[in-house]
Write a protein that holds these residues in place. Structure first.
Motif, PDB file in Angstrom:
ATOM      1  N   ILE A  88       4.310  -2.570  16.315  1.00  0.00           N
ATOM      2  CA  ILE A  88       3.352  -1.884  15.261  1.00  0.00           C
ATOM      3  C   ILE A  88       3.780  -2.591  14.056  1.00  0.00           C
ATOM      4  CG2 ILE A  88       5.160  -0.283  15.109  1.00  0.00           C
ATOM      5  CD1 ILE A  88       2.890   1.744  14.667  1.00  0.00           C
ATOM      6  N   ASP A  89       2.778  -2.893  13.244  1.00  0.00           N
ATOM      7  CA  ASP A  89       2.923  -3.426  12.004  1.00  0.00           C
ATOM      8  C   ASP A  89       1.961  -2.831  10.934  1.00  0.00           C
ATOM      9  OD1 ASP A  89       4.033  -4.997  10.164  1.00  0.00           O
ATOM     10  OD2 ASP A  89       2.896  -6.742  10.536  1.00  0.00           O
ATOM     11  N   ILE A  90       2.426  -2.652   9.650  1.00  0.00           N
ATOM     12  CA  ILE A  90       1.224  -2.309   8.640  1.00  0.00           C
ATOM     13  C   ILE A  90       1.493  -3.226   7.622  1.00  0.00           C
ATOM     14  CG2 ILE A  90       1.132  -0.403   7.154  1.00  0.00           C
ATOM     15  CD1 ILE A  90       2.303   1.729   8.968  1.00  0.00           C
ATOM     16  N   TYR A  91       0.487  -3.339   6.809  1.00  0.00           N
ATOM     17  CA  TYR A  91       0.523  -4.172   5.666  1.00  0.00           C
ATOM     18  C   TYR A  91      -0.476  -3.400   4.636  1.00  0.00           C
ATOM     19  CZ  TYR A  91      -2.814  -6.265   8.849  1.00  0.00           C
ATOM     20  OH  TYR A  91      -4.029  -6.692   9.458  1.00  0.00           O
ATOM     21  N   GLU A  92       0.058  -3.873   3.214  1.00  0.00           N
ATOM     22  CA  GLU A  92      -1.043  -3.306   2.185  1.00  0.00           C
ATOM     23  C   GLU A  92      -2.349  -4.117   2.150  1.00  0.00           C
ATOM     24  OE1 GLU A  92       0.378  -1.586  -1.488  1.00  0.00           O
ATOM     25  OE2 GLU A  92       2.339  -2.522  -0.743  1.00  0.00           O
ATOM     26  N   VAL A  93      -3.354  -3.416   1.981  1.00  0.00           N
ATOM     27  CA  VAL A  93      -4.558  -4.304   1.721  1.00  0.00           C
ATOM     28  C   VAL A  93      -4.527  -4.868   0.325  1.00  0.00           C
ATOM     29  CG1 VAL A  93      -6.992  -3.820   1.522  1.00  0.00           C
ATOM     30  CG2 VAL A  93      -5.870  -2.727   3.005  1.00  0.00           C
ATOM     31  N   GLY A  94      -4.805  -6.102   0.302  1.00  0.00           N
ATOM     32  CA  GLY A  94      -4.746  -7.073  -0.879  1.00  0.00           C
ATOM     33  C   GLY A  94      -6.014  -6.835  -1.735  1.00  0.00           C
ATOM     34  N   TYR A  95      -7.098  -6.262  -1.204  1.00  0.00           N
ATOM     35  CA  TYR A  95      -8.304  -6.332  -2.026  1.00  0.00           C
ATOM     36  C   TYR A  95      -8.518  -4.641  -2.368  1.00  0.00           C
ATOM     37  CZ  TYR A  95      -9.843  -5.102   2.539  1.00  0.00           C
ATOM     38  OH  TYR A  95      -9.756  -4.514   4.077  1.00  0.00           O
ATOM     39  N   PRO A 134      -8.740  -1.026  -2.411  1.00  0.00           N
ATOM     40  CA  PRO A 134      -9.075  -0.014  -1.378  1.00  0.00           C
ATOM     41  C   PRO A 134     -10.199   0.995  -1.760  1.00  0.00           C
ATOM     42  CG  PRO A 134      -6.705   0.167  -2.627  1.00  0.00           C
ATOM     43  CD  PRO A 134      -7.554  -0.793  -3.172  1.00  0.00           C
ATOM     44  N   PRO A 135     -10.548   1.646  -0.676  1.00  0.00           N
ATOM     45  CA  PRO A 135      -9.993   1.817   0.653  1.00  0.00           C
ATOM     46  C   PRO A 135     -10.511   0.756   1.506  1.00  0.00           C
ATOM     47  CG  PRO A 135     -11.880   3.553   0.251  1.00  0.00           C
ATOM     48  CD  PRO A 135     -11.808   2.623  -0.895  1.00  0.00           C
ATOM     49  N   PRO A 136      -9.567   0.708   2.788  1.00  0.00           N
ATOM     50  CA  PRO A 136      -8.565   1.319   3.155  1.00  0.00           C
ATOM     51  C   PRO A 136      -7.319   1.136   2.249  1.00  0.00           C
ATOM     52  CG  PRO A 136      -8.848  -0.286   4.785  1.00  0.00           C
ATOM     53  CD  PRO A 136     -10.025  -0.401   3.831  1.00  0.00           C
ATOM     54  N   ASN A 137      -6.264   1.866   2.216  1.00  0.00           N
ATOM     55  CA  ASN A 137      -5.320   1.510   1.514  1.00  0.00           C
ATOM     56  C   ASN A 137      -4.233   0.513   2.147  1.00  0.00           C
ATOM     57  OD1 ASN A 137      -6.050   4.591   1.083  1.00  0.00           O
ATOM     58  ND2 ASN A 137      -5.374   3.510  -1.143  1.00  0.00           N
ATOM     59  N   TYR A 138      -4.071   0.701   3.615  1.00  0.00           N
ATOM     60  CA  TYR A 138      -3.372  -0.062   4.379  1.00  0.00           C
ATOM     61  C   TYR A 138      -4.001  -0.451   5.691  1.00  0.00           C
ATOM     62  CZ  TYR A 138       0.076   1.764   1.855  1.00  0.00           C
ATOM     63  OH  TYR A 138       1.015   2.282   0.502  1.00  0.00           O
ATOM     64  N   GLU A 139      -3.572  -1.722   6.232  1.00  0.00           N
ATOM     65  CA  GLU A 139      -4.258  -1.930   7.655  1.00  0.00           C
ATOM     66  C   GLU A 139      -3.024  -1.992   8.595  1.00  0.00           C
ATOM     67  OE1 GLU A 139      -6.633  -5.546   7.073  1.00  0.00           O
ATOM     68  OE2 GLU A 139      -8.145  -4.326   6.141  1.00  0.00           O
ATOM     69  N   GLY A 140      -3.311  -2.172   9.979  1.00  0.00           N
ATOM     70  CA  GLY A 140      -2.141  -2.262  10.882  1.00  0.00           C
ATOM     71  C   GLY A 140      -2.777  -2.664  12.275  1.00  0.00           C
ATOM     72  N   THR A 141      -1.427  -2.973  13.173  1.00  0.00           N
ATOM     73  CA  THR A 141      -1.861  -3.465  14.422  1.00  0.00           C
ATOM     74  C   THR A 141      -0.907  -2.895  15.451  1.00  0.00           C
ATOM     75  OG1 THR A 141      -0.631  -5.330  14.560  1.00  0.00           O
ATOM     76  CG2 THR A 141      -3.047  -5.625  13.814  1.00  0.00           C
ATOM     77  N   ILE A 142      -0.985  -2.291  16.433  1.00  0.00           N
ATOM     78  CA  ILE A 142      -0.305  -2.044  17.576  1.00  0.00           C
ATOM     79  C   ILE A 142      -0.693  -2.607  18.918  1.00  0.00           C
ATOM     80  CG2 ILE A 142      -1.503   0.236  17.721  1.00  0.00           C
ATOM     81  CD1 ILE A 142       1.456   1.366  18.379  1.00  0.00           C
ATOM     82  N   ASN A 143       0.258  -2.868  19.743  1.00  0.00           N
ATOM     83  CA  ASN A 143      -0.112  -3.418  21.045  1.00  0.00           C
ATOM     84  C   ASN A 143      -0.217  -2.302  22.165  1.00  0.00           C
ATOM     85  OD1 ASN A 143       0.412  -6.192  20.278  1.00  0.00           O
ATOM     86  ND2 ASN A 143       2.629  -5.852  20.499  1.00  0.00           N
ATOM     87  N   LEU A 144      -1.461  -2.400  22.861  1.00  0.00           N
ATOM     88  CA  LEU A 144      -1.578  -1.368  23.842  1.00  0.00           C
ATOM     89  C   LEU A 144      -0.774  -1.569  25.094  1.00  0.00           C
ATOM     90  CD1 LEU A 144      -5.398  -0.752  23.035  1.00  0.00           C
ATOM     91  CD2 LEU A 144      -3.562   0.603  22.281  1.00  0.00           C
ATOM     92  N   TYR A 145      -0.883  -0.602  26.017  1.00  0.00           N
ATOM     93  CA  TYR A 145       0.075  -0.811  27.199  1.00  0.00           C
ATOM     94  C   TYR A 145      -1.041  -0.951  28.243  1.00  0.00           C
ATOM     95  CZ  TYR A 145       4.679  -1.004  25.409  1.00  0.00           C
ATOM     96  OH  TYR A 145       5.960  -1.365  24.868  1.00  0.00           O
ATOM     97  N   TYR A 146      -0.924  -1.444  29.419  1.00  0.00           N
ATOM     98  CA  TYR A 146      -1.689  -1.541  30.489  1.00  0.00           C
ATOM     99  C   TYR A 146      -0.857  -2.005  31.648  1.00  0.00           C
ATOM    100  CZ  TYR A 146      -6.353  -1.683  28.450  1.00  0.00           C
ATOM    101  OH  TYR A 146      -7.746  -1.446  27.816  1.00  0.00           O
ATOM    102  N   PHE A 193      -6.027  -1.160  13.016  1.00  0.00           N
ATOM    103  CA  PHE A 193      -6.292   0.004  12.449  1.00  0.00           C
ATOM    104  C   PHE A 193      -6.478   0.062  10.920  1.00  0.00           C
ATOM    105  CE2 PHE A 193      -1.948   0.235  13.661  1.00  0.00           C
ATOM    106  CZ  PHE A 193      -1.574   0.747  12.627  1.00  0.00           C
ATOM    107  N   ASN A 194      -7.210   1.033  10.085  1.00  0.00           N
ATOM    108  CA  ASN A 194      -7.204   1.067   8.706  1.00  0.00           C
ATOM    109  C   ASN A 194      -6.385   2.329   8.596  1.00  0.00           C
ATOM    110  OD1 ASN A 194      -8.719  -1.028   8.284  1.00  0.00           O
ATOM    111  ND2 ASN A 194     -10.592   0.037   8.252  1.00  0.00           N
TER     112      ASN A 194
END
Length: 120
Positions: free
Chosen positions: A68-75, A77-89, A100-101
């Motif tokens: 999982i990772d979160i990073y601040e949006v450089g442009y 806002p909104p959104p204020n942050y963006e992120g990613t998470i790996n799904l499980y299968y 996600f935002n």
């Protein structure tokens, strides 16, 4: 600034959101305002990925930088942050990523919305 509090709240909200995905409650996700994608777009992306989606282990929601990772949006806002998470299968971490935002509301409440699903 990405605080520990933001990470904790994001993890909690993602857990609920991913539980809804695993249960197939996509219509509810969209109608509740937790997605930037339409129900059809989410279903289309998920149909391309083989196997059965499972819940990530609880540790995945605290495994920053790996799962999982979160990073601040450089442009502006909104959104204020963006992120990613790996799904499980099929009980294992997959290469299907939920993007996600994160919107920080006036009372510091956070709202998470699906931005995209992508194979990374």
């Amino acid at each position: 600034m990405i605080t520990d509090s933001l990470k904790r709240e994001t993890g909690k909200k993602l857990k609920v959101l991913i539980d809804q995905l695993v249960e197939g409650n996509i219509e509810n996700i969209v109608s509740s305002g937790f997605s930037e994608l339409t129900e059809a777009e989410i279903r289309e992306e998920l149909q391309y990925y083989p196997g059965k989606m499972n819940l990530p282990p609880n540790a995945a929601y605290q495994n920053w930088g790996e799962e999982i990772d979160i990073y601040e949006v450089g442009y502006k806002p909104p959104p204020n942050y963006e992120g990613t998470i790996n799904l499980y299968y099929d009980g294992e971490q997959s290469d299907l990523t939920l993007k996600f935002n994160i919107y920080v509301e006036n009372n510091d409440e956070i709202l998470i919305k699906i931005r995209d699903l992508d194979v990374m």
